[in-house]
Design an enzyme around this catalytic site. Structure first.
Site, PDB file in Angstrom:
ATOM      1  N   CYS A   2      51.699 -15.008  16.995  1.00 43.17           N
ATOM      2  CA  CYS A   2      51.745 -14.894  18.464  1.00 43.17           C
ATOM      3  C   CYS A   2      52.300 -13.536  18.869  1.00 43.17           C
ATOM      4  O   CYS A   2      52.802 -12.783  18.045  1.00 43.17           O
ATOM      5  CB  CYS A   2      52.645 -15.966  19.048  1.00 43.17           C
ATOM      6  SG  CYS A   2      52.267 -17.614  18.483  1.00 43.17           S
ATOM      7  N   LYS A 590      34.509 -10.075   7.933  1.00 45.27           N
ATOM      8  CA  LYS A 590      35.727 -10.830   7.643  1.00 45.27           C
ATOM      9  C   LYS A 590      35.443 -12.327   7.583  1.00 45.27           C
ATOM     10  O   LYS A 590      36.013 -13.039   6.779  1.00 45.27           O
ATOM     11  CB  LYS A 590      36.772 -10.523   8.732  1.00 45.27           C
ATOM     12  CG  LYS A 590      38.139 -11.132   8.489  1.00 45.27           C
ATOM     13  CD  LYS A 590      38.894 -10.434   7.377  1.00 45.27           C
ATOM     14  CE  LYS A 590      40.196 -11.092   7.036  1.00 45.27           C
ATOM     15  NZ  LYS A 590      40.698 -10.709   5.696  1.00 45.27           N
TER      16      LYS A 590
HETATM   17  O1  M6R Z   1      37.780 -17.016   5.177  1.00 41.19           O
HETATM   18  P1  M6R Z   1      37.584 -17.408   3.746  1.00 41.19           P
HETATM   19  O2  M6R Z   1      38.837 -17.416   2.970  1.00 41.19           O
HETATM   20  O3  M6R Z   1      36.871 -18.740   3.632  1.00 41.19           O
HETATM   21  O4  M6R Z   1      36.623 -16.327   3.156  1.00 41.19           O
HETATM   22  C1  M6R Z   1      36.103 -16.441   1.860  1.00 41.19           C
HETATM   23  C2  M6R Z   1      35.560 -15.118   1.357  1.00 41.19           C
HETATM   24  O5  M6R Z   1      34.494 -14.683   2.162  1.00 41.19           O
HETATM   25  C3  M6R Z   1      36.640 -14.046   1.341  1.00 41.19           C
HETATM   26  O6  M6R Z   1      37.731 -14.452   0.579  1.00 41.19           O
HETATM   27  C4  M6R Z   1      36.117 -12.729   0.773  1.00 41.19           C
HETATM   28  O7  M6R Z   1      35.791 -12.910  -0.560  1.00 41.19           O
HETATM   29  C5  M6R Z   1      37.175 -11.636   0.962  1.00 41.19           C
HETATM   30  N1  M6R Z   1      36.659 -10.582   1.797  1.00 41.19           N
HETATM   31  C6  M6R Z   1      37.675 -11.042  -0.292  1.00 41.19           C
HETATM   32  O8  M6R Z   1      38.621 -10.050  -0.059  1.00 41.19           O
END
Ligand code: M6R
Length: 595
Positions: A2, A590
């Protein structure tokens, strides 16, 4: 994570645009709800809702709000779902005081119950409201405001910063305990905020309060008092000269480096959160009694699932199957039933692959739990209970602090299941700080020697196997070089043929596995490879490795967790050296909401 902002003027003015501007500058921290309150004389005007700053501002005509004092808050849900009633700021029982916080009050549930029994009007589940009532209860017992805040400070456990104002007063009051809070001094006003960037367009003269301090803002004066004895604390103001961009990144050149360095603090906060979670006992109970236990995720979150599986087996003797979410659908969903439990792990809580697996599990009646960073995300809504990662907003595409907190949660669950002392984990944040300090210069130097490498391996064994996988993912994600993570013993079953003179291979060595790792090292160095080892300070490793990056001595699982830090730093520096923006690597996003 927050954000709060407060401002004090001499007399009533139109504060709406100032509050909207401050809120917009805090949005980068992530939020689901927004609220503003203004105070003048005996009048408190409070407007808040779930949604974006501009939507809520338009809906409630915030730009027209006026007052002598103003507070705004952006909420990132932890206690209570995102909703209008849980949005901050909050009023006291009689509508004579308004306040907001950022951070987590970990004894929120117990305190709310006490307030209800004491006859206070509790309207929401949110811990920001708990802060207001914590002060109100002492005002009602006849204490002056400063003493009421001091006593409230003693009652409110956790890490937070808090601001409040009363009707028929002309000041704002704040306190700081573990969360960020910066005070600004302007020509005809004073203000405060969760962070420096949101203050900078208003003033560059600031004061940095410390934990355990109460801040009293008048329009022309800032007073700091010790929460322990109420005595005044003298602190000089400082003038900020850095650019806005530099300040937003906390002085680091990229968000990724800032987030790497935030890991000790978010781990500390997560430990407090878990210690006070009311859901853990029943989750652990269900995990213990499950016929089969699955840990399901993608990318970095999947690597945390493998770490969790190793921790649960080694610490609690409980088998858990780590599964890549899409593979769960084809390989395991046909076999699961109501006796099985799945823990779905995701930073964003929106990864489509994970949500598809969740849907497949639900059809078969499996009990779904979640671990997510973004509270209010789909995963948090469709699992029976979802544990928060408590990392705040992770801006950089490569996951760093959310990975270490995912691993931390699994260690916590494993310790709880094994009936082990949870304080054994309390040393992790300090060990992380120590690791960062120990490895940073050496790893930066190492990165400069690997700058032009396009092909490498990271190898681990047991608890360090998922760390090797995670290191490889970080390296390939932001350097664009090929890097493969493997079980060290598998290397001889094929990839060994790739080794040529100076071929870099990074070994992650747990202290229990040193003899095995040394065999692996010699297998590759005999063929000309460069063996870079991350591990404890050990003579055998020193004698066999080309480079040894020493991490602090710790218990096996914790040592594995620490070993990911040099790999994150290495990938960061290699990325920068290769001209890549580590925060926003090409082709990636992301949150992956597609199949
Ligand atoms: O939001 P999430 O943890 O489900 O995302 C999974 C993957 O897309 C994520 O961990 C991705 O591999 C990262 N960019 C790695 O750094």
């Amino acid at each position: 994570m927050c954000g709060i902002f407060g401002i004090v003027k001499e007399k009533e003015e139109n504060l709406g645009p100032i509050l909207i501007g401050a809120a917009e500058r805090l949005t980068y921290r992530g939020y689901d709800s927004v609220g503003m309150a203004t105070i003048s004389g005996d009048k408190i005007d409070l407007r808040k809702d779930v949604g974006k700053v501009d939507t809520v501002a338009e809906k409630f005509n915030i730009s027209e709000m006026s007052g002598q004092r103003g507070i705004t808050q952006l909420r990132w849900a932890t206690f209570g779902a995102p909703s209008q009633v849980n949005a901050q700021p909050h009023l006291d029982s009689d509508g004579l005081m308004v306040g907001a916080h950022n951070g987590n009050v970990v004894n929120n549930i117990e305190l709310r119950q006490q307030f209800i029994e004491e006859g206070l009007t509790v309207r929401s589940e949110n811990d920001g409201e708990t802060c207001v009532h914590a002060v109100e209860r002492y005002l009602k017992r006849g204490y002056e405001i400063i003493d009421a805040i001091r006593l409230a400070y003693g009652d409110l456990a956790g890490d937070y910063a808090f601001v409040l104002g009363q009707a028929n007063d002309d000041k704002l009051y704040a306190m700081k305990k573990g969360s960020g809070l910066v005070v600004g001094i302007g020509d005809d006003f004073t203000c405060l905020s969760s962070d420096l960037p949101s203050l900078l367009p208003l003033t560059r003269e600031i004061i940095r309060p410390q934990d355990g301090e109460i801040i009293i803002l008048s329009h022309d004066q800032v007073e700091l008092r010790s929460v322990t004895d109420g005595k005044i604390i003298q602190r000089e103001s400082e003038i900020i000269t850095e650019s806005m961009d530099a300040v937003q990144k906390g002085g680091y050149p990229h968000f990724m480096l800032k987030e790497i360095h935030e890991q000790p603090q978010v781990a500390r906060e997560l430990h407090h959160l878990l210690d006070d979670s009311s859901e853990l006992d029943s989750i652990v109970d269900k995990m213990r009694n499950a016929r089969n236990l699955y840990l399901i995720g993608c990318g970095t979150s999947y690597h945390a699932c493998i770490s969790g599986s190793v921790a649960l087996a080694q610490i609690a003797g409980r088998a858990a199957i780590p599964v890549l979410a899409p593979q769960f659908i084809s390989q395991f969903a046909p076999t699961v039933n109501h006796e099985d439990v799945g823990i779905f792990v995701s930073q964003s809580g929106e990864t489509k692959d994970v949500l598809n697996a969740l849907a497949a599990a639900e059809v078969k009646g499996m009990t779904p739990f979640g671990i997510a960073n973004v509270i209010g995300s789909t995963l948090t809504q469709f699992t029976n209970s979802c544990l928060p990662l408590g990392c705040g907003y992770e801006i950089s595409v490569p996951a760093t602090k959310t990975f270490t907190n995912q691993v931390f949660i699994f260690l916590y669950l494993a310790h709880k299941m094994a009936g082990r002392d949870l304080d054994e984990l309390a040393g992790i944040p300090v060990l992380m700080e120590k690791t960062l300090a120990m490895v940073a210069p050496q790893v930066e130097e190492l990165a400069s020697t690997l700058e032009n490498v396009d092909d490498m391996y990271t190898l681990g064994y047991g608890a360090t196997f998922p760390i090797a996988l995670e290191g490889a993912l970080k390296l390939k994600e932001i350097t664009y070089a090929h890097c493969e993570g493997m079980l060290s013993t598998e290397f001889k079953h094929g990839p060994l043929s790739a080794v040529t003179e100076n071929y870099p291979i990074i070994f992650v060595a747990g202290k229990e596995d040193i003899p095995l790792i040394i065999s692996g090292i010699n297998e590759v160095t005999a063929r000309g490879a460069r063996a870079i080892v991350i591990g404890p300070d050990d003579e055998r490793l020193r004698a066999n490795a080309d480079d040894l990056i020493v991490i602090p001595d710790a218990e096996e699982q914790i040592s594995a967790l620490l070993a990911v830090l040099p790999l994150q730093i290495l990938s960061y520096h290699m990325s920068v050296a290769r001209g890549v923006d580590p925060d926003f690597p090409r082709n990636l996003s992301k949150t992956l909401t597609v199949d």
